[in-house]
Design a protein around this motif. Structure first.
Motif, mmCIF file in Angstrom:
data_model
loop_
_atom_site.group_PDB
_atom_site.id
_atom_site.type_symbol
_atom_site.label_atom_id
_atom_site.label_comp_id
_atom_site.label_asym_id
_atom_site.label_seq_id
_atom_site.Cartn_x
_atom_site.Cartn_y
_atom_site.Cartn_z
ATOM 1 N N UNK B 73 36.749 42.184 24.592
ATOM 2 C CA UNK B 73 36.364 41.025 25.164
ATOM 3 C C UNK B 73 36.788 39.732 24.675
ATOM 4 N N UNK B 74 36.927 39.655 23.280
ATOM 5 C CA UNK B 74 37.402 38.520 22.520
ATOM 6 C C UNK B 74 38.938 38.399 22.869
ATOM 7 N N UNK B 75 39.773 39.399 23.040
ATOM 8 C CA UNK B 75 41.280 39.210 23.430
ATOM 9 C C UNK B 75 41.339 38.624 24.841
ATOM 10 N N UNK B 76 40.271 39.427 25.655
ATOM 11 C CA UNK B 76 40.427 38.922 27.288
ATOM 12 C C UNK B 76 40.084 37.395 27.313
ATOM 13 N N UNK B 77 39.182 37.015 26.509
ATOM 14 C CA UNK B 77 38.890 35.557 26.585
ATOM 15 C C UNK B 77 40.106 34.654 26.150
ATOM 16 N N UNK B 78 40.822 35.239 24.879
ATOM 17 C CA UNK B 78 41.922 34.392 24.337
ATOM 18 C C UNK B 78 43.069 34.764 25.767
ATOM 19 N N UNK B 79 43.075 35.686 26.327
ATOM 20 C CA UNK B 79 44.139 35.692 27.515
ATOM 21 C C UNK B 79 43.817 34.585 28.616
ATOM 22 N N UNK B 80 42.531 34.748 29.197
ATOM 23 C CA UNK B 80 42.198 33.638 30.053
ATOM 24 C C UNK B 80 42.208 32.419 29.474
ATOM 25 N N UNK B 81 42.044 32.010 28.328
ATOM 26 C CA UNK B 81 42.455 30.738 27.833
ATOM 27 C C UNK B 81 43.990 30.250 27.799
ATOM 28 N N UNK B 82 44.627 31.320 27.465
ATOM 29 C CA UNK B 82 46.042 30.994 27.724
ATOM 30 C C UNK B 82 46.510 30.664 29.013
ATOM 31 N N UNK B 83 45.817 31.382 30.108
ATOM 32 C CA UNK B 83 46.096 31.416 31.453
ATOM 33 C C UNK B 83 45.532 30.150 32.050
ATOM 34 N N UNK B 84 44.849 29.194 31.050
ATOM 35 C CA UNK B 84 44.110 28.007 31.695
ATOM 36 C C UNK B 84 42.895 28.364 32.605
ATOM 37 N N UNK B 85 42.159 29.597 32.195
ATOM 38 C CA UNK B 85 41.054 29.863 32.952
ATOM 39 C C UNK B 85 39.629 29.797 31.869
ATOM 40 N N UNK B 86 38.571 29.114 32.358
ATOM 41 C CA UNK B 86 37.741 28.845 31.483
ATOM 42 C C UNK B 86 36.647 29.849 31.530
ATOM 43 N N UNK B 87 36.975 31.077 30.850
ATOM 44 C CA UNK B 87 36.420 31.960 30.819
ATOM 45 C C UNK B 87 35.927 32.290 29.466
ATOM 46 N N UNK B 216 45.896 29.577 41.432
ATOM 47 C CA UNK B 216 44.607 28.820 40.872
ATOM 48 C C UNK B 216 43.485 29.925 40.831
ATOM 49 N N UNK B 217 42.933 29.929 39.750
ATOM 50 C CA UNK B 217 41.799 30.934 39.440
ATOM 51 C C UNK B 217 40.547 30.109 40.108
ATOM 52 N N UNK B 218 39.588 30.617 40.804
ATOM 53 C CA UNK B 218 38.344 30.311 41.390
ATOM 54 C C UNK B 218 37.409 29.623 40.405
ATOM 55 N N UNK B 219 37.678 30.281 39.063
ATOM 56 C CA UNK B 219 36.757 30.047 37.841
ATOM 57 C C UNK B 219 37.125 28.438 37.329
ATOM 58 N N UNK B 220 38.248 28.048 37.591
ATOM 59 C CA UNK B 220 38.735 26.574 37.140
ATOM 60 C C UNK B 220 38.410 25.544 38.039
ATOM 61 N N UNK B 221 37.598 25.913 39.192
ATOM 62 C CA UNK B 221 37.182 25.064 40.113
ATOM 63 C C UNK B 221 35.898 24.269 39.455
ATOM 64 N N UNK B 222 35.981 22.982 39.695
ATOM 65 C CA UNK B 222 34.880 22.281 39.226
ATOM 66 C C UNK B 222 33.478 22.353 40.089
ATOM 67 N N UNK B 223 32.706 22.613 39.509
ATOM 68 C CA UNK B 223 31.439 22.837 39.971
ATOM 69 C C UNK B 223 30.947 24.171 40.329
ATOM 70 N N UNK B 224 31.913 25.140 40.287
ATOM 71 C CA UNK B 224 31.837 26.524 40.498
ATOM 72 C C UNK B 224 31.121 27.436 39.854
ATOM 73 N N UNK B 225 30.272 26.746 38.651
ATOM 74 C CA UNK B 225 29.661 27.743 37.666
ATOM 75 C C UNK B 225 28.850 28.731 38.251
ATOM 76 N N UNK B 226 27.870 28.338 39.224
ATOM 77 C CA UNK B 226 26.922 28.970 39.769
ATOM 78 C C UNK B 226 27.465 29.983 40.911
ATOM 79 N N UNK B 227 28.421 29.583 41.571
ATOM 80 C CA UNK B 227 28.955 30.300 42.627
ATOM 81 C C UNK B 227 29.939 31.441 42.616
#
Lengths: 411, 411
Positions: B73-87, B216-227
């Motif tokens: 999970x830590x490495x996946x987090x780093x992978x997502x960060x590199x891909x610009x995805x706030x996970x 574009x990852x849906x996770x990177x959309x502003x205001x999408x936290x709950x959705x």
């Protein structure tokens, strides 16, 4: 804001994981915590399994067939034949662990709102699968006083409704260790035949029966061809819980085909772990002798120690690697938490599974716990010494209903 | 006799596997059959993945944590960060492939009888997951004439009812290869916000966008936290379809917790394959450059050849490794069967996926096929030559509605 589904909110916490946060806190305080809560044995995984994965020459790790590789299914067929179970190649669908086999069995045999009868206490996770499948569990209660034997058939008949579609047994039983006799299974099958029900048989612990007993596979019952759906896993058989490979096995071709269609949604089981499973299927029947002897010794130790503790009721489980015992405590879950938060004996304590999570009927099992004898005998003895001492000083100690200790061994 | 459940009977055959029996028969006759039906790339799996499994020193192959190992999970987090995805670590739940992530997302976000809106054509297996979860799919039709762009938002609004709970997008899209623009995703999220819906985003093909485009990852959309609930897999990313490891990622802690509880029913994802996934997560972003260039060359070849065939309509897919084309045939499924049963060109033919299995609305996609450009360019060219020649002689040839070829590339 969108809300989590009702079924998502209804999903229970695994009964063997409820106390995990307290165990972690205890370990962080430097306590030794013996894990008797979960069926995760310390027995070595056969090195042949990992060697097979290491030796594989894989350039592209591609999908496998949805029902598992042909080569593994052939080896499983041979394994079942050696075990005296009439399962043919075409009856076997390889699944992602026994979990998926249970899930597919429920989806295939029951519609949403249908009912499945299970003798409680039962593997708590069945509840989660039932919620996921929209199925209603109807419990019939097995009693510790009877050694958790199959409840009288009349109790099953009494709860059959027009929505009943299946009876589920776990044999040998997790959590009670009870091994169903052939005549008990025949009676259940006969009931299923009379009422057009499926008999779903979870046989994860087949190899681990003690005192010379042998588990009877529901697949070997005469006349069960259309009724029996057996679910299986390599997790416990080869101490390979992390390799997520199981099987759904049925001679009912319609059920097999429907399960196969459910299987297409996840494309295939884990490919590397099927390689490990295939190597395991090649192991001779004698492989189990050593492990069985070890578990039997652990069972004997556990039962003897429990029975020597004043106020403890403990049947003798004939199989699997669990025992359900009744303790002289007000509430087993509180006791379990207290063991981790308040108690130590020479800086040691233990984690157990409160048995209420294995009962479907609210209020049952309040004084009972499941112990998994999955650690080596030295640690197991130390854990039981902790338990013995804990029971002497636990502030919520209460005398349980007095009961003679009974035998649960099947002949 | 007990009968298979209605949902079991309703389970569809995978659209990309419908023609499999005919392909097997053709191969047994000695024909070369090019497999353009399934997204099983011939790209080599990174050797680091298998090396990591080989190097593991495992004595007991035990369970992992239900949400995956902390280290992965830590490495996946780093992978997502590199891909610009706030996970973040706590947003990530490791699943048994993307399949399980989709299944858990449906179970967690929708109750039985609830509705999920999906733009069709869509990954046909969503239908199977919906049946398993008791959820109703409501399609909104994307049109080949528009390059399969997101249908007008008004068409989504028009089908929202009080039972609608979620919108599902696959981006880049399987089967169309369409890559959603950020403003399209923002509009969808805005719709979800207005109507309290979840936005489930399947991002299995993230790395494979062409002509310099980026998904574009849906996770990177502003205001999408709950959705937003993102589902992911390593299958396509690293050409490791057989390693059944995926993830459900959401910043909505309630959804994460409920998915985690569903996850407890299967205890944990495959442990050996998580080791492989962990090694893959360590690969630098540059790893994808070579594979992406290869897929882009295959896409260019496929599109150019298809467009040169009289009567064929073919948008330019901006991502993934599929193209949906309209052929001048009476019925694509019959054509696909005819290709395998009746046709050869220098003893070669091809297997394709009839697109009707990707549409939810009956009757749509009858002349369309999905081709997966997952084989090397030489074989791909040969397969397309087969197709070209087959179209010239197919007895059911019929001119389709004439359409200008359009671009589906996102900016």
């Amino acid at each position: 804001m969108p809300e989590v589904s009702q079924r998502g909110q209804a999903m229970p916490v695994s009964p063997f994981r409820k106390l995990l946060p307290f165990a972690e806190a205890a370990r962080q305080q430097g306590k030794i915590v013996y894990p008797l809560n979960i069926g995760q044995p310390d027995v070595l995984t056969p090195p042949e399994m990992l060697a097979a994965v290491r030796a594989a020459d894989i350039q592209v790790l591609g999908y496998a067939p949805g029902a598992g590789t042909d080569s593994y299914r052939r080896k499983l067929e041979a394994y079942y034949q050696r075990a005296g179970i009439p399962a043919r190649f075409q009856d076997i669908m390889v699944t992602t662990a026994g979990s998926e086999a249970i899930h597919f069995a429920m989806l295939t045999c029951l519609n949403p709102g249908d009912e499945i009868i299970i003798a409680e206490p039962f593997y708590g996770t069945y509840t989660a699968f039932a919620i996921a499948a929209g199925v209603r569990i109807v419990p019939v209660t097995a009693r510790i006083e009877d050694g958790f034997a199959l409840p009288p058939l009349a109790e099953f008949e009494a709860v059959i409704t027009e929505r009943t579609r299946a009876v589920l047994v776990c044999n040998p039983s997790n959590p009670t260790g009870y091994v169903y006799r052939r005549d008990e299974l025949e009676a259940l099958l006969s009931l299923c035949q009379q009422h057009d029900l499926f008999l779903i048989s979870d046989e994860a612990y087949r190899e681990y029966c003690y005192d010379g007993a042998q588990a009877t596979s529901a697949l070997s019952l005469t006349g069960g061809e259309r009724h029996v759906v057996m679910v299986d896993t390599i997790s416990k058989r080869y101490s390979a819980c992390g390799a997520r490979v199981g099987a759904l096995v049925t001679r009912n071709a319609d059920v097999w085909q429907a399960a196969f269609h459910f299987g297409q949604m996840r494309v295939c089981p884990p490919v590397l772990e099927m390689l490990a499973a295939e190597a395991a299927a090649d192991l001779p029947a004698s492989y189990f002798d050593g492990t069985r002897a070890e578990y039997q010794a652990r069972r004997d130790l556990t039962v003897a120690r429990l029975r020597a503790m004043p106020g403890v009721t403990c049947p003798v489980p004939g199989g699997a690697f669990y025992v359900v015992a009744r303790l002289p405590v007000d509430d087993a879950q509180q006791f379990g938490q207290w063991l981790l938060e308040e108690f130590t004996y020479h800086n040691q304590t233990l984690m157990l599974s409160p048995a209420n999570g294995f009962y479907h009927t609210p209020g049952l099992g309040r004084q009972e716990v499941r112990l998994a004898y999955v650690i080596n005998q030295t640690d197991l003895a130390a854990a039981l010494t902790c338990l013995e001492n804990a029971l002497l000083v636990y502030p919520g100690r209460s005398e349980p209903v007095p009961t003679a200790n009974v035998e649960a061994v099947s002949i």
